[in-house]
Design an enzyme around this catalytic site. Structure first.
Site, PDB file in Angstrom:
ATOM      1  N   LYS A  48     -10.886  -1.301  -1.678  1.00 24.04           N
ATOM      2  CA  LYS A  48     -10.608  -2.234  -0.585  1.00 24.04           C
ATOM      3  C   LYS A  48     -11.784  -2.141   0.393  1.00 24.04           C
ATOM      4  O   LYS A  48     -12.284  -1.032   0.594  1.00 24.04           O
ATOM      5  CB  LYS A  48      -9.308  -1.845   0.136  1.00 24.04           C
ATOM      6  CG  LYS A  48      -8.079  -1.856  -0.774  1.00 24.04           C
ATOM      7  CD  LYS A  48      -6.900  -1.144  -0.089  1.00 24.04           C
ATOM      8  CE  LYS A  48      -5.747  -0.951  -1.075  1.00 24.04           C
ATOM      9  NZ  LYS A  48      -4.613  -0.186  -0.556  1.00 24.04           N
TER      10      LYS A  48
ATOM     11  N   THR B 150       1.366  10.301   3.410  1.00 19.89           N
ATOM     12  CA  THR B 150       0.612  11.339   2.707  1.00 19.89           C
ATOM     13  C   THR B 150      -0.705  11.655   3.419  1.00 19.89           C
ATOM     14  O   THR B 150      -1.400  12.590   3.028  1.00 19.89           O
ATOM     15  CB  THR B 150       0.354  10.935   1.241  1.00 19.89           C
ATOM     16  OG1 THR B 150       0.161   9.520   1.189  1.00 19.89           O
ATOM     17  CG2 THR B 150       1.502  11.312   0.344  1.00 19.89           C
TER      18      THR B 150
ATOM     19  N   SER C  46      -2.433   0.576  -4.426  1.00 21.80           N
ATOM     20  CA  SER C  46      -2.942   1.763  -3.720  1.00 21.80           C
ATOM     21  C   SER C  46      -4.264   2.239  -4.299  1.00 21.80           C
ATOM     22  O   SER C  46      -4.498   2.122  -5.502  1.00 21.80           O
ATOM     23  CB  SER C  46      -1.902   2.895  -3.840  1.00 21.80           C
ATOM     24  OG  SER C  46      -2.459   4.127  -3.470  1.00 21.80           O
ATOM     25  N   ALA C  47      -5.102   2.820  -3.438  1.00 21.00           N
ATOM     26  CA  ALA C  47      -6.370   3.398  -3.891  1.00 21.00           C
ATOM     27  C   ALA C  47      -6.155   4.752  -4.560  1.00 21.00           C
ATOM     28  O   ALA C  47      -7.053   5.285  -5.202  1.00 21.00           O
ATOM     29  CB  ALA C  47      -7.304   3.568  -2.697  1.00 21.00           C
TER      30      ALA C  47
ATOM     31  N   ASP D 196       0.875  -1.155   0.000  1.00 23.04           N
ATOM     32  CA  ASP D 196       0.000   0.000   0.000  1.00 23.04           C
ATOM     33  C   ASP D 196       0.926   1.222   0.000  1.00 23.04           C
ATOM     34  O   ASP D 196       2.102   1.097   0.334  1.00 23.04           O
ATOM     35  CB  ASP D 196      -0.862  -0.067   1.279  1.00 23.04           C
ATOM     36  CG  ASP D 196      -1.718   1.150   1.449  1.00 23.04           C
ATOM     37  OD1 ASP D 196      -2.502   1.447   0.536  1.00 23.04           O
ATOM     38  OD2 ASP D 196      -1.605   1.810   2.505  1.00 23.04           O
ATOM     39  N   LEU D 197       0.417   2.385  -0.372  1.00 23.27           N
ATOM     40  CA  LEU D 197       1.298   3.565  -0.457  1.00 23.27           C
ATOM     41  C   LEU D 197       1.184   4.443   0.788  1.00 23.27           C
ATOM     42  O   LEU D 197       2.095   4.503   1.612  1.00 23.27           O
ATOM     43  CB  LEU D 197       0.951   4.355  -1.728  1.00 23.27           C
ATOM     44  CG  LEU D 197       1.769   5.616  -1.982  1.00 23.27           C
ATOM     45  CD1 LEU D 197       3.233   5.290  -2.218  1.00 23.27           C
ATOM     46  CD2 LEU D 197       1.212   6.370  -3.201  1.00 23.27           C
ATOM     47  N   ASP D 198       0.022   5.091   0.917  1.00 25.16           N
ATOM     48  CA  ASP D 198      -0.174   6.035   2.018  1.00 25.16           C
ATOM     49  C   ASP D 198      -0.195   5.304   3.356  1.00 25.16           C
ATOM     50  O   ASP D 198      -1.015   4.416   3.567  1.00 25.16           O
ATOM     51  CB  ASP D 198      -1.496   6.786   1.787  1.00 25.16           C
ATOM     52  CG  ASP D 198      -1.854   7.691   2.948  1.00 25.16           C
ATOM     53  OD1 ASP D 198      -0.929   8.164   3.628  1.00 25.16           O
ATOM     54  OD2 ASP D 198      -3.050   7.914   3.174  1.00 25.16           O
TER      55      ASP D 198
ATOM     56  N   GLU E 112       0.099  -3.429   4.619  1.00 24.12           N
ATOM     57  CA  GLU E 112      -1.045  -2.509   4.711  1.00 24.12           C
ATOM     58  C   GLU E 112      -1.111  -1.801   6.058  1.00 24.12           C
ATOM     59  O   GLU E 112      -0.755  -2.376   7.076  1.00 24.12           O
ATOM     60  CB  GLU E 112      -2.354  -3.295   4.542  1.00 24.12           C
ATOM     61  CG  GLU E 112      -3.022  -3.162   3.203  1.00 24.12           C
ATOM     62  CD  GLU E 112      -3.571  -1.786   2.878  1.00 24.12           C
ATOM     63  OE1 GLU E 112      -3.660  -0.931   3.773  1.00 24.12           O
ATOM     64  OE2 GLU E 112      -3.917  -1.566   1.709  1.00 24.12           O
ATOM     65  N   ASP E 113      -1.636  -0.565   6.042  1.00 21.53           N
ATOM     66  CA  ASP E 113      -1.828   0.154   7.317  1.00 21.53           C
ATOM     67  C   ASP E 113      -3.312   0.335   7.647  1.00 21.53           C
ATOM     68  O   ASP E 113      -3.634   0.825   8.720  1.00 21.53           O
ATOM     69  CB  ASP E 113      -1.174   1.544   7.265  1.00 21.53           C
ATOM     70  CG  ASP E 113      -1.921   2.495   6.342  1.00 21.53           C
ATOM     71  OD1 ASP E 113      -2.290   2.065   5.226  1.00 21.53           O
ATOM     72  OD2 ASP E 113      -2.150   3.645   6.734  1.00 21.53           O
TER      73      ASP E 113
ATOM     74  N   LYS F  11      -8.609   7.053   5.795  1.00 20.21           N
ATOM     75  CA  LYS F  11      -7.404   6.331   5.360  1.00 20.21           C
ATOM     76  C   LYS F  11      -7.756   5.100   4.525  1.00 20.21           C
ATOM     77  O   LYS F  11      -8.561   4.270   4.957  1.00 20.21           O
ATOM     78  CB  LYS F  11      -6.554   5.938   6.567  1.00 20.21           C
ATOM     79  CG  LYS F  11      -5.837   7.131   7.156  1.00 20.21           C
ATOM     80  CD  LYS F  11      -4.825   6.740   8.207  1.00 20.21           C
ATOM     81  CE  LYS F  11      -4.136   7.992   8.745  1.00 20.21           C
ATOM     82  NZ  LYS F  11      -3.335   7.703   9.920  1.00 20.21           N
TER      83      LYS F  11
HETATM   84  P1  B16 Z   1      -6.330  10.094  -4.233  1.00 22.76           P
HETATM   85  P2  B16 Z   1      -3.587   4.225  -0.099  1.00 22.76           P
HETATM   86  C1  B16 Z   1      -5.361   6.219  -0.206  1.00 22.76           C
HETATM   87  O1  B16 Z   1      -4.054   5.761  -0.390  1.00 22.76           O
HETATM   88  C2  B16 Z   1      -5.408   7.166   0.990  1.00 22.76           C
HETATM   89  O2  B16 Z   1      -5.121   6.459   2.193  1.00 22.76           O
HETATM   90  C3  B16 Z   1      -6.777   7.783   1.104  1.00 22.76           C
HETATM   91  O3  B16 Z   1      -6.816   8.693   2.201  1.00 22.76           O
HETATM   92  C4  B16 Z   1      -7.108   8.512  -0.207  1.00 22.76           C
HETATM   93  O4  B16 Z   1      -8.417   9.055  -0.165  1.00 22.76           O
HETATM   94  C5  B16 Z   1      -7.012   7.508  -1.374  1.00 22.76           C
HETATM   95  O5  B16 Z   1      -5.701   6.950  -1.393  1.00 22.76           O
HETATM   96  C6  B16 Z   1      -7.291   8.147  -2.716  1.00 22.76           C
HETATM   97  O6  B16 Z   1      -6.275   9.064  -3.006  1.00 22.76           O
HETATM   98  O7  B16 Z   1      -7.295  11.193  -3.886  1.00 22.76           O
HETATM   99  O8  B16 Z   1      -4.899  10.553  -4.341  1.00 22.76           O
HETATM  100  O9  B16 Z   1      -6.770   9.318  -5.458  1.00 22.76           O
HETATM  101  O10 B16 Z   1      -3.542   4.075   1.400  1.00 22.76           O
HETATM  102  O11 B16 Z   1      -4.582   3.282  -0.757  1.00 22.76           O
HETATM  103  O12 B16 Z   1      -2.228   4.197  -0.730  1.00 22.76           O
HETATM  104 MG    MG Z   2      -2.814   3.126   3.359  1.00 23.74          MG
END
Ligand code: B16
Ligand code: MG
Length: 215
Positions: free
Chosen positions: A145, A17, A114-115, A9-11, A169-170, A45
């Site tokens: 997810k 972020t 990542s989302a 996962d990224l964030d 994953e977090d 998140k």
């Molecule tokens: P964006 P992850 C997620 O990242 C974030 O945790 C979440 O807060 C955010 O809304 C989502 O990405 C979408 O991000 O607006 O940049 O498309 O944890 O899946 O890496």
């Molecule tokens: Mg995350």
């Protein structure tokens, strides 16, 4: 277990972020006339941008049309991108680079799940892109997810079986997504919050491949 691929996962796992997402949502909430507390940010998140907006609007008790929602989501993203544009390799969380290099040295595939629709940009800004054999982000998936889509697609593109894949994953929904894909999951964060994960570590600092042993 013979680990052939690791999906990250990224964030909250590779970079933090969440702080930038929070500041951008807070600014948007201000424009809409309410305050957005940092504790409420936990609820966003791992959640997609549009779903995050819905949660934010329910906190502020604000009703918008579909068109307005699109416009505000775009506005939030523009604010968020201003923060992202300032990111550097210094924003990579401690121990991540060392751990990714160890995976590479052991011929283990490295993938992103990542989302975020901004994932590629963040990998570029932090100079992490070259480490990844596959990048699955919010532009490539349609189901959020805990649906397994993001991780299943990653493993499929790497041509690796789910049983040989480990996810990092977090977020609780992310741990569930990994399990729904038939993969082992390592939680990054607190054991209380990530009780469903197969193993939990506070972060990558001092983490070695040899520490990853599933019973
Ligand atoms: P964006 P992850 C997620 O990242 C974030 O945790 C979440 O807060 C955010 O809304 C989502 O990405 C979408 O991000 O607006 O940049 O498309 O944890 O899946 O890496
Ligand atoms: Mg995350």
């Amino acid at each position: 277990m013979n680990i052939r691929a690791c999906l990250f996962d990224l964030d909250g796992v590779l970079v933090d972020t969440a702080r930038f997402h929070y500041l951008a949502w807070k600014q948007l909430a201000g424009r809409l006339g309410f305050d957005f507390a940092e504790t409420d940010n936990e609820r966003l998140k791992g959640i997609s941008r549009m779903d995050s907006l819905e949660i934010l609007l329910s906190i502020g008790n604000v009703q918008l049309t579909t068109g307005e929602k699109k416009q505000y989501a775009e506005e939030k993203n523009q604010i968020y991108l201003q923060y992202v544009s300032q990111m550097t390799p210094g924003d990579i969380l401690p121990g991540v680079n060392f751990f990714l290099k160890e995976l590479k040295a052991n011929n283990i595939f490295v993938g992103l799940g990542s989302a975020s629709k901004n994932a590629r940009l963040i990998l570029q800004k932090t100079h992490l892109e070259a480490m990844f054999d596959v990048v699955i982000d919010g532009n490539l998936i349609s189901k959020a997810k805990p649906d397994p889509e993001v991780f299943s697609l990653g493993a499929r593109l790497l041509e690796v079986d789910a049983r040989e894949t480990v996810v990092f994953e977090d977020a609780v929904a992310g741990v569930q997504a990994a399990h729904n894909a038939g993969m082992k999951c390592i939680g990054i964060g607190s054991p209380e919050m990530l009780a469903e994960a197969d193993l939990v570590f506070p972060g990558f600092e001092n983490l070695k491949l040899a520490d990853i042993r599933f019973v």
